[in-house]
Write a protein that holds these residues in place. Structure first.
Motif, PDB file in Angstrom:
ATOM      1  N   GLY A   1       0.396  -8.066   6.505  1.00  0.00           N
ATOM      2  CA  GLY A   1       1.474  -7.327   5.838  1.00  0.00           C
ATOM      3  C   GLY A   1       2.803  -7.502   6.537  1.00  0.00           C
TER       4      GLY A   1
ATOM      5  N   ASP B   1       8.853  -1.669  -2.379  1.00  0.00           N
ATOM      6  CA  ASP B   1       8.440  -0.358  -2.872  1.00  0.00           C
ATOM      7  C   ASP B   1       8.032   0.535  -1.705  1.00  0.00           C
TER       8      ASP B   1
ATOM      9  N   ASP C   1       4.209   0.724  -0.725  1.00  0.00           N
ATOM     10  CA  ASP C   1       3.632  -0.337   0.101  1.00  0.00           C
ATOM     11  C   ASP C   1       4.071  -0.266   1.543  1.00  0.00           C
ATOM     12  N   ASP C   2       4.923   0.701   1.845  1.00  0.00           N
ATOM     13  CA  ASP C   2       5.440   0.797   3.208  1.00  0.00           C
ATOM     14  C   ASP C   2       4.417   1.384   4.170  1.00  0.00           C
TER      15      ASP C   2
END
Length: 518
Positions: free
Chosen positions: A61, A101, A104-105
């Motif tokens: 990620g 977004d 998704d953090d």
């Protein structure tokens, strides 16, 4: 023959009985310590595998966001080189573009027991720390701040990629070590399949209406007067036994479909009998769709069908019926999984079950063929012969005779009244035969009755005192009578001489015993 035991090398034993320890070390304590060591190493190895897998997910990620940051910097390269551009404001806008977004953090939650001491920061916090580290490495007044920031971000990307490669190698080594040993946790279901064949709904057959019956207080009286009951034609059940009546054609007698003695194959059994002998695939499919065809009644019905077909000259169809009947019998006799077991054996090339089954089919068919040929021969010799079981009255002792006593038409005692009532319940033909006093005529009437009805008549004759066994009277004035008397006298003389001989032998034995005692 050499046996390869290498497949057992993967078993991890924690309590080997053949282990040797120092004499000063307790063997049980050593085995227990070894067990704890193996379990502890296994736990730590699995925990490390879970940790490495989770760290690789976080790093993946992070790499995605670093790629987005680099793409944003390269996209706005001309704005960065413009005069008067502030580096801090430019990097802030670039971070906001790659943030994406807010959902998704947040990184995924770690597995149980992994990174429980510290809380995992958000991806935005990681990216801000990365930019701060690059800014610190670049300094306050770099000659070309944009290229310096770009190279610094690319340097951090290379570090994360190198870290991912190291984690991947460590993870592969640990998983390889974990797969070396077979433990109880490695046991799992490799392959499992199940199928349920649902029976097709059959159309409901309308039930036959049952005849109305009258409930009586003494049902036994109906059984005693069964000879007076009327059939559908209004005729007594014993009327066909009249001496003057003609014998009825047995083919015109109505058969009761519910009688167990009349065994016939059902429509399902007939459909199964039409399958060609040896087409086991189609037979298995038929049985799977119609489980009730395996019942014993279907087997008996197919054997009867085969016998009738052989009598009609249809030998091929008869043998096919025998084959299908024995197939159902074998499937039923092999137990709960008999259907699958039978077809597995019969379809295996060279299996002994094929020879056993086909020999049984041939033997059974040969017996049916032989018996049908005998019956056909007998029928051709005596086309009008009737093979029926009969009840006949005969005296067992040749010196006795069965005497017929007709009850008085005007009885005075209770026994005579009951005997007359029994006599009146008989069919007219039987009454005339009894009044004649001839046993042959009575037997002729009984021969025209069914076995059950004749037995009932004989029982009533005995209860009513209409049958009695009497000694025969010998007429000594005739030649036949004198021969009988002479035979009886000789028989009596022989018996008397035999008794005297036995008495003399017993006396001699007593004398010999007395001499020995003296």
């Amino acid at each position: 023959m050499v046996v390869n035991y290498s497949k057992w090398d993967a078993l991890e034993l924690s309590d080997d009985s053949d282990i040797e320890v120092h004499p000063n070390v307790d063997k049980r304590s050593f085995i227990r310590a070894k067990q704890n060591q193996i379990h502890q190493q296994r736990f730590e190895r699995r925990h490390q595998i879970e940790t490495l897998k989770y760290e690789r997910i976080i790093n993946d990620g992070l790499l995605q966001r670093i790629d987005k940051l680099l793409a944003s910097l390269q996209e706005h390269a001309q704005q960065a080189t413009a005069p008067g551009q502030n580096s801090d404001e430019f990097m802030m806008h670039a971070l906001m573009d790659c943030a994406g977004d807010g959902a998704d953090d947040v990184p995924p939650k770690p597995p149980q027991g992994v990174h429980t001491q510290t809380e995992q920061p958000r991806y935005s916090v990681m990216m801000a720390s990365l930019v701060d580290q690059v800014k610190k490495d670049v300094g306050d007044t770099p000659p070309d701040w944009f290229q310096s920031y770009l190279k610094g971000v690319e340097g951090h990307k290379s570090k994360v990629e190198n870290l991912q490669s190291e984690l991947k190698q460590k993870l592969a080594d640990l998983e390889k070590e974990e797969a070396k040993k077979i433990t109880s946790d490695s046991i799992h279901t490799g392959f499992s399949v199940s199928s349920v064949s649902k029976e097709k709904e059959k159309p409901k057959v309308a039930e036959k209406p049952r005849p109305e019956t009258v409930e009586v207080l003494n049902p036994g009286s109906l059984k005693r007067d069964s000879l007076k009951r009327l059939d559908s034609a209004g005729q007594s059940s014993g009327a066909e036994a009249d001496v003057e009546d003609e014998i009825k054609d047995p083919s015109k007698v109505l058969e009761d479909d519910d009688d167990e003695e009349h065994i016939k194959p059902s429509e399902l059994g007939k459909a199964f009998a039409k399958i060609k002998m040896g087409d086991y695939k189609k037979c298995l499919q038929f049985i799977s769709e119609n489980h009730e065809v395996v019942k014993e009644r279907e087997t008996d019905g197919l054997l009867v069908e085969g016998f009738n077909a052989q009598m009609d000259g249809k030998s091929d169809y008869a043998k096919n019926c025998v084959h299908q009947a024995l197939l159902l019998q074998y499937c039923r006799s092999l137990g709960r999984d008999g259907v699958g077991l039978f077809f597995k054996r019969i379809t295996t090339p060279g299996h002994q079950a094929q020879k056993v089954f086909l020999d049984d089919v041939n033997d059974t068919y040969n017996r049916i063929r032989t018996r049908s040929a005998e019956l056909a021969k007998e029928k051709a010799a005596n086309p009008n012969a009737r093979e029926t079981e009969q009840i006949q009255l005969h005296a067992v002792d040749p010196n006795t005779s069965i005497h017929i006593n007709i009850p008085s038409p005007s009885p005075t005692e209770e026994v005579e009244i009951k005997a007359l009532e029994t006599f009146d319940s008989f069919p007219p033909g039987l009454q005339r035969a009894l009044e004649s006093g001839e046993l042959d005529k009575v037997n002729e009437v009984l021969g025209k009755m069914s076995v059950e009805e004749a037995e009932e008549v004989v029982e009533k004759l005995g209860e009513g005192g209409m049958l009695s066994v009497e000694e025969g009277v010998i007429d000594g004035t005739t030649e036949e009578g004198r021969e009988k008397l002479k035979g009886l006298e000789e028989k009596a003389r022989a018996e008397r001489l035999a008794e005297e001989a036995v008495g003399q032998t017993a006396g001699l034995n007593e004398v010999e015993v007395a001499d020995v005692d003296d």
